[in-house]
Design a protein around this motif. Sequence first.
Motif, PDB file in Angstrom:
ATOM      1  N   HIS A  63      10.403  26.031  15.320  1.00  0.00           N
ATOM      2  CA  HIS A  63       9.013  25.756  15.228  1.00  0.00           C
ATOM      3  C   HIS A  63       8.005  26.046  16.531  1.00  0.00           C
ATOM      4  N   PHE A  64       8.378  27.099  17.241  1.00  0.00           N
ATOM      5  CA  PHE A  64       7.461  27.465  18.360  1.00  0.00           C
ATOM      6  C   PHE A  64       6.324  27.451  18.048  1.00  0.00           C
ATOM      7  N   GLY A  65       5.159  26.972  18.614  1.00  0.00           N
ATOM      8  CA  GLY A  65       3.783  27.232  18.189  1.00  0.00           C
ATOM      9  C   GLY A  65       3.228  26.258  17.290  1.00  0.00           C
ATOM     10  N   ARG A  66       3.972  25.400  16.729  1.00  0.00           N
ATOM     11  CA  ARG A  66       3.630  24.640  15.869  1.00  0.00           C
ATOM     12  C   ARG A  66       2.573  23.631  16.275  1.00  0.00           C
ATOM     13  N   LYS A  67       1.356  23.394  15.532  1.00  0.00           N
ATOM     14  CA  LYS A  67       0.092  22.493  15.827  1.00  0.00           C
ATOM     15  C   LYS A  67      -0.241  21.442  14.955  1.00  0.00           C
ATOM     16  N   ASN A  68       0.733  21.071  14.049  1.00  0.00           N
ATOM     17  CA  ASN A  68       0.199  19.840  13.414  1.00  0.00           C
ATOM     18  C   ASN A  68       0.218  18.411  14.069  1.00  0.00           C
ATOM     19  N   ALA A  69      -0.398  17.689  13.684  1.00  0.00           N
ATOM     20  CA  ALA A  69      -0.450  16.389  14.199  1.00  0.00           C
ATOM     21  C   ALA A  69       0.800  15.820  14.420  1.00  0.00           C
ATOM     22  N   LEU A  97      19.553  28.097  12.867  1.00  0.00           N
ATOM     23  CA  LEU A  97      19.214  28.388  11.334  1.00  0.00           C
ATOM     24  C   LEU A  97      17.772  28.836  11.052  1.00  0.00           C
ATOM     25  N   GLY A  98      17.070  29.099  11.943  1.00  0.00           N
ATOM     26  CA  GLY A  98      15.821  29.669  11.351  1.00  0.00           C
ATOM     27  C   GLY A  98      14.428  28.893  11.440  1.00  0.00           C
ATOM     28  N   ASP A  99      13.218  29.347  11.011  1.00  0.00           N
ATOM     29  CA  ASP A  99      12.112  28.554  11.356  1.00  0.00           C
ATOM     30  C   ASP A  99      11.777  28.529  12.893  1.00  0.00           C
ATOM     31  N   SER A 100      12.287  29.474  13.455  1.00  0.00           N
ATOM     32  CA  SER A 100      12.065  29.508  14.882  1.00  0.00           C
ATOM     33  C   SER A 100      10.742  29.486  15.561  1.00  0.00           C
ATOM     34  N   THR A 101       9.924  30.042  14.668  1.00  0.00           N
ATOM     35  CA  THR A 101       8.377  30.312  14.848  1.00  0.00           C
ATOM     36  C   THR A 101       7.483  29.380  14.038  1.00  0.00           C
ATOM     37  N   SER A 102       6.246  29.207  14.081  1.00  0.00           N
ATOM     38  CA  SER A 102       5.500  28.405  13.296  1.00  0.00           C
ATOM     39  C   SER A 102       4.683  29.388  12.235  1.00  0.00           C
ATOM     40  N   ASN A 103       4.532  30.502  12.774  1.00  0.00           N
ATOM     41  CA  ASN A 103       3.384  31.368  11.808  1.00  0.00           C
ATOM     42  C   ASN A 103       3.746  32.965  12.179  1.00  0.00           C
ATOM     43  N   SER A 104       5.022  33.168  12.833  1.00  0.00           N
ATOM     44  CA  SER A 104       5.417  34.635  12.770  1.00  0.00           C
ATOM     45  C   SER A 104       4.630  35.347  13.639  1.00  0.00           C
ATOM     46  N   GLU A 105       3.937  34.566  14.609  1.00  0.00           N
ATOM     47  CA  GLU A 105       3.052  35.513  15.927  1.00  0.00           C
ATOM     48  C   GLU A 105       3.916  36.143  16.964  1.00  0.00           C
ATOM     49  N   GLU A 106       3.323  36.988  17.555  1.00  0.00           N
ATOM     50  CA  GLU A 106       4.176  37.650  18.679  1.00  0.00           C
ATOM     51  C   GLU A 106       4.477  36.551  19.656  1.00  0.00           C
ATOM     52  N   SER A 107       3.254  35.894  19.881  1.00  0.00           N
ATOM     53  CA  SER A 107       3.389  34.878  21.171  1.00  0.00           C
ATOM     54  C   SER A 107       4.455  33.875  20.865  1.00  0.00           C
ATOM     55  N   GLU A 108       4.683  33.457  19.540  1.00  0.00           N
ATOM     56  CA  GLU A 108       5.673  32.492  19.291  1.00  0.00           C
ATOM     57  C   GLU A 108       7.073  33.343  19.173  1.00  0.00           C
TER      58      GLU A 108
END
Length: 307
Positions: A63-69, A97-108
């Motif tokens: 989850h690169f980029g995840r911003k949750n508390a 095994l996936g969810d490498s990004t938080s919101n599928s953004e290019e920066s992530e």
Amino acid sequence: MPCGRTGNLQAHFLLVILCTSMLLFAGCSPRIEWNAPRGDFREMIDTSSNAEQFSFLVVSDIHFGRKNAGVYWETDTFLKWLDAYQAEHPLAFAVNLGDSTSNSEESEYLQFADFTRILSDTSIPLYSVLGNHDVRGQGRSYYRAYINESTTRRFSYGGISFYCLDSGNLSLGKEQLQNLNDAVRTDPNPKIFLSHVPFYGAPQMVYFALGDPYERAQLVQMMQQNKVGLVLSAHLHLLDHLHRFTSQAAEFVCGSFHGRDDVLETTVPTWYVCTYAPDTHTLSIIRYTVDRVHQVSGGEVAAIPLP
């Protein structure tokens, strides 16, 4: 453990009960998605090698980029551990095994690509699958541009075949499911499926499993009939979980690589090392975690027989 004809009859009976139950819950018509990526699994694999002992790394839900508390990572601690581990116990490859990004953004995806390169620089090729957080918007396009041109594939190592499934849409889809079935039927190796979304659909995992019970039943039947001893999956975050569909087919749901310290989710950064022992046809799984003072500890959490 059941053996011989009695064992086969018992396994068949359990499978019939499972499939019938799932079909009853599914209703009159299957709801497997039509337009998911097809995936043909045509990569060449080695079916002539003798089984050998090897180990591989497993990470999931980075989850690169995840911003949750409360979300945090221990990437530096992990890489320091990896350098020390590799010096003593070389790893054949890594699985993500996936969810490498938080919101599928290019920066992530660029952060994910950097992580992939770091592992490659330590001589660990990384095989990744897509998660539901990786396929939003242009996610699959970014995956193909920065990670791999195919969202599904297969490879073999040490006499075992690995199948990377695209479950990002919470369904493999009719074409991918059929192509997977065609591929495993002609592959004589013992096999491991790699999926972000789990197959196991217990009540506590309603959100965290493939949505169609009929699709899950087909996959479990496919495992039983084609020497697929294990599916490694993720998506759950909170804990890992081992479920045995039958004595010959199991699923291990992995915990998340990132941590979170919040009232809604309390986890520590987690990864795994799997080791296959050909003399016993067993895959052992060791879980490693990082505590809040950056200390890594590990211990075996499962020993799974493979066909």
